[in-house]
Motif scaffolding. Structure first.
Motif, PDB file in Angstrom:
ATOM      1  N   UNK A  44       0.839  -1.190   0.000  1.00  0.00           N
ATOM      2  CA  UNK A  44       0.000   0.000   0.000  1.00  0.00           C
ATOM      3  C   UNK A  44       0.878   1.246   0.000  1.00  0.00           C
ATOM      4  N   UNK A  45       0.269   2.432   0.083  1.00  0.00           N
ATOM      5  CA  UNK A  45       1.048   3.642  -0.135  1.00  0.00           C
ATOM      6  C   UNK A  45       2.140   3.830   0.911  1.00  0.00           C
ATOM      7  N   UNK A  46       1.952   3.278   2.101  1.00  0.00           N
ATOM      8  CA  UNK A  46       2.974   3.433   3.133  1.00  0.00           C
ATOM      9  C   UNK A  46       4.206   2.572   2.858  1.00  0.00           C
ATOM     10  N   UNK A  47       4.040   1.563   2.028  1.00  0.00           N
ATOM     11  CA  UNK A  47       5.157   0.659   1.775  1.00  0.00           C
ATOM     12  C   UNK A  47       5.998   1.058   0.572  1.00  0.00           C
ATOM     13  N   UNK A  48       5.635   2.187  -0.076  1.00  0.00           N
ATOM     14  CA  UNK A  48       6.354   2.575  -1.285  1.00  0.00           C
ATOM     15  C   UNK A  48       7.347   3.680  -0.979  1.00  0.00           C
ATOM     16  N   UNK A  49       8.559   3.504  -1.448  1.00  0.00           N
ATOM     17  CA  UNK A  49       9.600   4.496  -1.231  1.00  0.00           C
ATOM     18  C   UNK A  49      10.224   4.811  -2.586  1.00  0.00           C
ATOM     19  N   UNK A  50      10.154   6.071  -2.989  1.00  0.00           N
ATOM     20  CA  UNK A  50      10.646   6.464  -4.302  1.00  0.00           C
ATOM     21  C   UNK A  50      11.786   7.460  -4.104  1.00  0.00           C
ATOM     22  N   UNK A  52      15.106   9.609  -6.239  1.00  0.00           N
ATOM     23  CA  UNK A  52      15.776   9.960  -7.489  1.00  0.00           C
ATOM     24  C   UNK A  52      17.138  10.507  -7.139  1.00  0.00           C
ATOM     25  N   UNK A  53      18.174   9.777  -7.573  1.00  0.00           N
ATOM     26  CA  UNK A  53      19.515  10.228  -7.257  1.00  0.00           C
ATOM     27  C   UNK A  53      20.262  10.360  -8.569  1.00  0.00           C
ATOM     28  N   UNK A  54      20.678  11.544  -8.865  1.00  0.00           N
ATOM     29  CA  UNK A  54      21.227  11.878 -10.173  1.00  0.00           C
ATOM     30  C   UNK A  54      20.258  11.370 -11.239  1.00  0.00           C
ATOM     31  N   UNK A  55      20.674  10.397 -12.076  1.00  0.00           N
ATOM     32  CA  UNK A  55      19.726   9.974 -13.106  1.00  0.00           C
ATOM     33  C   UNK A  55      19.151   8.594 -12.826  1.00  0.00           C
ATOM     34  N   UNK A  56      19.228   8.141 -11.587  1.00  0.00           N
ATOM     35  CA  UNK A  56      18.688   6.824 -11.256  1.00  0.00           C
ATOM     36  C   UNK A  56      17.455   6.953 -10.378  1.00  0.00           C
ATOM     37  N   UNK A  57      16.373   6.423 -10.893  1.00  0.00           N
ATOM     38  CA  UNK A  57      15.116   6.423 -10.144  1.00  0.00           C
ATOM     39  C   UNK A  57      14.969   5.058  -9.481  1.00  0.00           C
ATOM     40  N   UNK A  58      14.798   5.055  -8.185  1.00  0.00           N
ATOM     41  CA  UNK A  58      14.674   3.786  -7.463  1.00  0.00           C
ATOM     42  C   UNK A  58      13.316   3.721  -6.777  1.00  0.00           C
ATOM     43  N   UNK A  59      12.632   2.621  -7.009  1.00  0.00           N
ATOM     44  CA  UNK A  59      11.346   2.390  -6.354  1.00  0.00           C
ATOM     45  C   UNK A  59      11.499   1.160  -5.467  1.00  0.00           C
ATOM     46  N   UNK A  60      11.178   1.325  -4.189  1.00  0.00           N
ATOM     47  CA  UNK A  60      11.223   0.190  -3.272  1.00  0.00           C
ATOM     48  C   UNK A  60       9.821  -0.030  -2.729  1.00  0.00           C
ATOM     49  N   UNK A  61       9.325  -1.240  -2.875  1.00  0.00           N
ATOM     50  CA  UNK A  61       7.994  -1.572  -2.366  1.00  0.00           C
ATOM     51  C   UNK A  61       8.103  -2.637  -1.290  1.00  0.00           C
ATOM     52  N   UNK A  77       2.616 -20.267  -5.417  1.00  0.00           N
ATOM     53  CA  UNK A  77       3.121 -19.782  -6.706  1.00  0.00           C
ATOM     54  C   UNK A  77       3.656 -18.368  -6.581  1.00  0.00           C
ATOM     55  N   UNK A  78       3.149 -17.646  -5.603  1.00  0.00           N
ATOM     56  CA  UNK A  78       3.519 -16.240  -5.478  1.00  0.00           C
ATOM     57  C   UNK A  78       4.898 -16.107  -4.830  1.00  0.00           C
ATOM     58  N   UNK A  79       5.598 -15.070  -5.234  1.00  0.00           N
ATOM     59  CA  UNK A  79       6.867 -14.774  -4.590  1.00  0.00           C
ATOM     60  C   UNK A  79       6.591 -13.917  -3.366  1.00  0.00           C
ATOM     61  N   UNK A  80       7.495 -13.962  -2.408  1.00  0.00           N
ATOM     62  CA  UNK A  80       7.217 -13.263  -1.157  1.00  0.00           C
ATOM     63  C   UNK A  80       8.101 -12.041  -0.943  1.00  0.00           C
ATOM     64  N   UNK A  81       9.128 -11.880  -1.753  1.00  0.00           N
ATOM     65  CA  UNK A  81      10.096 -10.816  -1.484  1.00  0.00           C
ATOM     66  C   UNK A  81       9.517  -9.427  -1.687  1.00  0.00           C
ATOM     67  N   UNK A  82      10.254  -8.451  -1.179  1.00  0.00           N
ATOM     68  CA  UNK A  82       9.895  -7.063  -1.420  1.00  0.00           C
ATOM     69  C   UNK A  82      10.400  -6.655  -2.801  1.00  0.00           C
ATOM     70  N   UNK A  83       9.890  -5.535  -3.276  1.00  0.00           N
ATOM     71  CA  UNK A  83      10.185  -5.134  -4.647  1.00  0.00           C
ATOM     72  C   UNK A  83      11.241  -4.032  -4.695  1.00  0.00           C
ATOM     73  N   UNK A  84      12.106  -4.122  -5.652  1.00  0.00           N
ATOM     74  CA  UNK A  84      13.042  -3.021  -5.873  1.00  0.00           C
ATOM     75  C   UNK A  84      13.265  -2.859  -7.374  1.00  0.00           C
ATOM     76  N   UNK A  85      13.134  -1.654  -7.840  1.00  0.00           N
ATOM     77  CA  UNK A  85      13.288  -1.366  -9.263  1.00  0.00           C
ATOM     78  C   UNK A  85      14.165  -0.138  -9.417  1.00  0.00           C
ATOM     79  N   UNK A  86      15.213  -0.256 -10.204  1.00  0.00           N
ATOM     80  CA  UNK A  86      16.056   0.908 -10.488  1.00  0.00           C
ATOM     81  C   UNK A  86      15.983   1.191 -11.972  1.00  0.00           C
ATOM     82  N   UNK A  87      15.660   2.400 -12.314  1.00  0.00           N
ATOM     83  CA  UNK A  87      15.590   2.786 -13.715  1.00  0.00           C
ATOM     84  C   UNK A  87      16.552   3.933 -13.934  1.00  0.00           C
TER      85      UNK A  87
END
Lengths: 125, 143
Positions: A44-50, A52-61, A77-87
């Motif tokens: 949910x919204x409390x679990x999202x951390x966004x 932006x450092x220089x040109x890297x956008x990081x999203x942690x859920x 079947x579902x994975x249990x880990x937390x999410x991390x995305x770097x763009x």
């Protein structure tokens, strides 16, 4: 004996401390902004951390809805880990005007284009 | 002879964005995305992943449905088969996109059909299926 076991097991535990996975995401673009949609089920919204450092956008859920204690898995079947995305952004964006919203486990990010990369209309005089 | 692992082709759009944005992090994707890649994302077909749990009172099915509107989801439980269906149309400017999926899973026998309930939260659908009395564990006292 037990102390010996402890010393062997401790470093391994640390190495597995966090189980990250890369979420599914879409990127689209309109005249004014880049739209990034990230699928973060169970966050949910409390679990999202966004950030932006220089040109890297990081999203942690971080998952906010966990399976209650006492539920015994019959099939998983579902994975249990937390999410991390770097763009890495290869275009300048207007950092001050980044907007984000979370609904139904989907993060919508709007990254407004910096003025210098917006398409310019040229009038014929 | 060599065995070479078959790499599923990615849709053009996603590989283009991976080239643009990828930092080389390993991708763990749901199995469902393989179908998207094979059929093309335009097919809009995937199967949601599901976990099945039980405790003493209930069986639980947990579906991951990020971005799915609860009003578009149909659930049906018949002959110990739980089927989930969804069809959604979104209109954006002149484009209409349709998303649909369907998944059937078998659940154990002995569910009280009238008491099945479902809850949707943060893109996770949890279906609680209470066990019929006969299936619940019973304490047997020894006289």
């Amino acid at each position: 004996m037990s102390t010996e076991l402890d010393t062997i097991q401790t470093p391994e535990k640390k190495a597995h401390a966090h189980n990250w996975q890369r979420p599914l995401y879409d990127v689209s673009e309109n005249d004014d902004a880049f739209i990034v949609r990230v699928s973060l089920p169970g966050v949910n919204r409390d679990g999202v951390d966004i950030s932006l450092e220089e040109d890297t956008l990081t999203v942690i859920g971080t998952r906010t809805s966990q399976v209650p204690e006492g539920w015994r898995p019959l099939r998983r079947e579902l994975t249990t880990g937390d999410f991390r995305l770097s763009l890495r952004l290869n275009v300048p964006v207007n950092e001050a005007k980044i907007k984000a919203s979370v609904e139904n486990g989907v993060l919508d990010l709007s990254l407004p284009k910096a003025d210098e990369v917006k398409p310019r209309k040229i009038k014929i005089s | 002879m060599k065995l070479i692992r078959y790499a599923y082709p990615q849709s053009q759009a996603s590989s283009a964005f991976n080239r643009l944005f990828d930092l080389g992090a390993p991708t763990i994707e749901r199995f469902g995305s393989i179908f998207d890649d094979l059929l093309g994302a335009e097919a809009g077909f995937h199967q949601p992943a599901v976990d099945l749990y039980e405790d003493d009172q209930n069986f639980y099915a947990r579906f991951e449905l990020p971005g799915v509107n609860r009003d578009t989801v149909d659930l049906e439980l018949e002959n110990a088969v739980l089927t989930i269906r969804s069809q959604e149309e979104t209109k954006e400017k002149s484009e209409v996109s349709r998303t649909s999926f369907e998944r059937s899973i078998s659940v154990p026998d002995g569910v009280e059909l009238e008491k099945v309930s479902a809850e949707m939260k943060d893109g996770i659908l949890t279906v609680a299926m209470p066990k019929a009395e006969a299936r619940k564990p019973r304490q047997i006292s020894i006289n």
